[in-house]
Scaffold this motif. Structure first.
Motif, mmCIF file in Angstrom:
data_model
loop_
_atom_site.group_PDB
_atom_site.id
_atom_site.type_symbol
_atom_site.label_atom_id
_atom_site.label_comp_id
_atom_site.label_asym_id
_atom_site.label_seq_id
_atom_site.Cartn_x
_atom_site.Cartn_y
_atom_site.Cartn_z
ATOM 1 N N UNK A 127 0.823 -1.209 0.000
ATOM 2 C CA UNK A 127 0.000 0.000 0.000
ATOM 3 C C UNK A 127 0.862 1.266 0.000
ATOM 4 N N UNK A 128 2.002 1.173 0.669
ATOM 5 C CA UNK A 128 2.918 2.314 0.728
ATOM 6 C C UNK A 128 3.432 2.663 -0.680
ATOM 7 N N UNK A 129 3.722 1.621 -1.466
ATOM 8 C CA UNK A 129 4.212 1.863 -2.824
ATOM 9 C C UNK A 129 3.069 2.242 -3.769
ATOM 10 N N UNK A 130 1.921 1.573 -3.592
ATOM 11 C CA UNK A 130 0.807 1.788 -4.523
ATOM 12 C C UNK A 130 0.049 3.082 -4.215
ATOM 13 N N UNK A 131 0.020 3.473 -2.942
ATOM 14 C CA UNK A 131 -0.764 4.641 -2.531
ATOM 15 C C UNK A 131 0.146 5.740 -1.999
ATOM 16 N N UNK A 132 0.899 5.399 -0.985
ATOM 17 C CA UNK A 132 1.789 6.376 -0.331
ATOM 18 C C UNK A 132 1.133 6.993 0.890
ATOM 19 N N UNK A 133 1.938 7.491 1.804
ATOM 20 C CA UNK A 133 1.440 8.156 3.016
ATOM 21 C C UNK A 133 1.193 9.635 2.737
ATOM 22 N N UNK A 134 0.245 10.272 3.411
ATOM 23 C CA UNK A 134 -0.648 9.679 4.406
ATOM 24 C C UNK A 134 -1.818 8.969 3.729
#
Ligand code: KG4
Ligand code: ZN
Length: 349
Positions: A127-134
């Protein structure tokens, strides 16, 4: 790095072996559904006893399926809370025993954080790679309904939660009213799929907040079910069951109930994204196995959405192992004195 994950917070005895935080070597889950179905819900004393009976065979099965020996394990992770006190204790004590016996480090993990990390168990980009924070996490389980802003690994802000029933709890209660058995979520979903029309039911919007309330919806369903003679799970027991018209009314009520819950969850998740300029949404917890919720949020979302496959949405050991793995990467210290913490909340940053 091999992490063993143990989860016994409610009615699933689950043990998993995870390699390097994301590769599931085994994820064995023993559900107590049939035992609790007799009582129409989870009976805490029964749950603890079932965990005691199941934990050793499930631990052995998880190791055998993963093809690893106990000594290969680098870390032991266990759900410390929140959950049922007696059930948590079984897992925590078992994990302590293993950790002591092997001389392996022990980590007590947060069940809710585990649900949030289930998306990291999927193949492909995280999810961090596909979406990113926050990112906004919509956490919907039997005991919790929460919107959390995940600003980074281990960095959370609770945006809102339910003032009364959790979404899963509402599904379970609605199913009981309609005589659909336990667990209610899958039963309501199946019944709603048979509906040819949708009975309108109210939504509590809790305007100006990111909070939820499902008790009014529950009461509205109960009243309509009584008026329409389909509250067969309660005072209108009919051993012979409903006639065809009755079944249609019941199907329409199940569909209306599901639609109302999904509508509120999805709308509030989008509001949270907007208010906090989040880059996307992750969804976790047992209710995120719901087909209507999955389809609706995916179809309507203005931002990317990651939802793990249903078996990773409901309680499992792999999510506990992965959240421990990411904690260890950030320097989380082992703790042989881990205690069961039934009311544990989020550690907010
Ligand atoms: O996360 P979970 O396995 O356990 C808790 O941490 O509570 O969630 C269990 C909840 C139950 O209330 C169950 O009815 C609900 O998740 N659930 C569903 C579905 N599958 C499980 N709710 C709606 N639709 C489903 N398909
Ligand atoms: Zn759960």
């Amino acid at each position: 790095m091999l992490v063993l994950g143990i989860e016994t917070s409610c009615d699933e005895t689950a043990v998993a072996v995870l390699r390097d935080g994301r590769e599931i070597l085994s994820n064995v889950i023993s559900s107590q559904v049939e035992v609790h179905a007799r009582y129409g819900g989870v009976v805490p004393e029964v749950a603890s006893r079932q965990h005691m009976l199941a934990i050793t065979p499930i631990y052995r099965a998880a190791l055998a399926e993963a093809g690893v020996a106990p000594n290969d394990l680098d870390a032991i992770a266990v759900t410390a809370g929140p959950g049922l006190a007696g059930s948590l204790l079984v897992g925590v004590n078992y994990a302590k025993g293993i950790a002591l016996g092997l001389g392996a480090p022990l980590y007590g993990m947060n069940h809710l954080e585990g649900h949030m990390y289930a998306g990291w168990l999927e193949d492909g980009p995280t999810p961090e790679e596909a979406i990113g924070f926050p990112m906004v996490c919509l956490l919907v389980s039997g005991g919790h309904t929460e919107l959390v802003l995940m600003r980074g690994h281990g960095d959370y802000q609770l945006l809102g939660s339910t003032r009364d029933d959790a979404a899963g709890e509402a599904f379970d209660k609605a199913a009981r009213v309609l005589g659909l058995g336990y667990p209610g979520g899958p039963a309501i979903q199946k019944t709603a799929e048979l509906a040819t029309r949708i009975e309108p039911l109210p939504r509590a919007w809790m305007r100006g907040t990111l909070e939820f309330s499902f008790s009014g919806l529950k009461t509205a369903l109960l009243n309509k079910a009584r008026d329409q003679n389909v509250a067969v799970g309660l005072d209108q027991g009919r051993p012979e069951g409903l006639d065809e018209a009755g079944e249609e009314r019941r199907n329409a009520l199940a569909a209306g109930f599901q639609e109302a819950v999904v509508d509120v969850l999805v709308t509030k998740a989008f509001e949270a994204v907007e208010q906090h300029s989040a880059r996307g949404i992750i969804v976790g917890g047992g209710v995120s196995a719901n087909a209507s919720l999955r389809a609706t949020i995916q179809a309507k979302s203005p931002v990317p959405v990651a939802i793990p496959r249903p078996v990773l949405c409901t309680d499992n050991g792999a999510m506990i192992a992965t959240v421990a793995f990411y904690g260890i990467q950030r320097g989380l210290q082992p703790d042989m004195a881990v205690d069961a913490n039934p009311r544990q909340g989020f550690q907010q940053g």
